[in-house]
Design a protein around this motif. Sequence first.
Motif, mmCIF file in Angstrom:
data_model
loop_
_atom_site.group_PDB
_atom_site.id
_atom_site.type_symbol
_atom_site.label_atom_id
_atom_site.label_comp_id
_atom_site.label_asym_id
_atom_site.label_seq_id
_atom_site.Cartn_x
_atom_site.Cartn_y
_atom_site.Cartn_z
ATOM 1 N N ARG A 102 -8.081 2.728 -0.606
ATOM 2 C CA ARG A 102 -8.015 2.069 0.765
ATOM 3 C C ARG A 102 -9.380 2.693 1.602
ATOM 4 O O ARG A 102 -10.097 1.862 2.448
ATOM 5 N N SER A 152 0.902 -1.139 -0.061
ATOM 6 C CA SER A 152 -0.024 0.167 0.078
ATOM 7 C C SER A 152 0.893 1.155 -0.051
ATOM 8 O O SER A 152 1.989 1.217 0.527
ATOM 9 N N ASP A 198 -4.395 0.446 -2.036
ATOM 10 C CA ASP A 198 -3.928 -1.008 -1.830
ATOM 11 C C ASP A 198 -3.732 -1.540 -3.187
ATOM 12 O O ASP A 198 -4.404 -1.627 -4.224
#
Length: 54
Positions: free
Chosen positions: A42, A18, A23
């Motif tokens: 995310r 990430s 991510d």
Amino acid sequence: MTSKDLPFYYNEATYRFSNGEEDFIVTLSPSYGEVKIEVTQRSSNRLLSLLDLK
């Protein structure tokens, strides 16, 4: 699927990382000639990008 007894070429490798906002999931399947890259946001878990090369 991974096996410690088989060379990397015959296994599947998945990498997750990430940058704080997105991510990333990168999946390599050398014996099948496949690469998959998924990027999700995310905060909302929304799929931003999907690259599935076969």
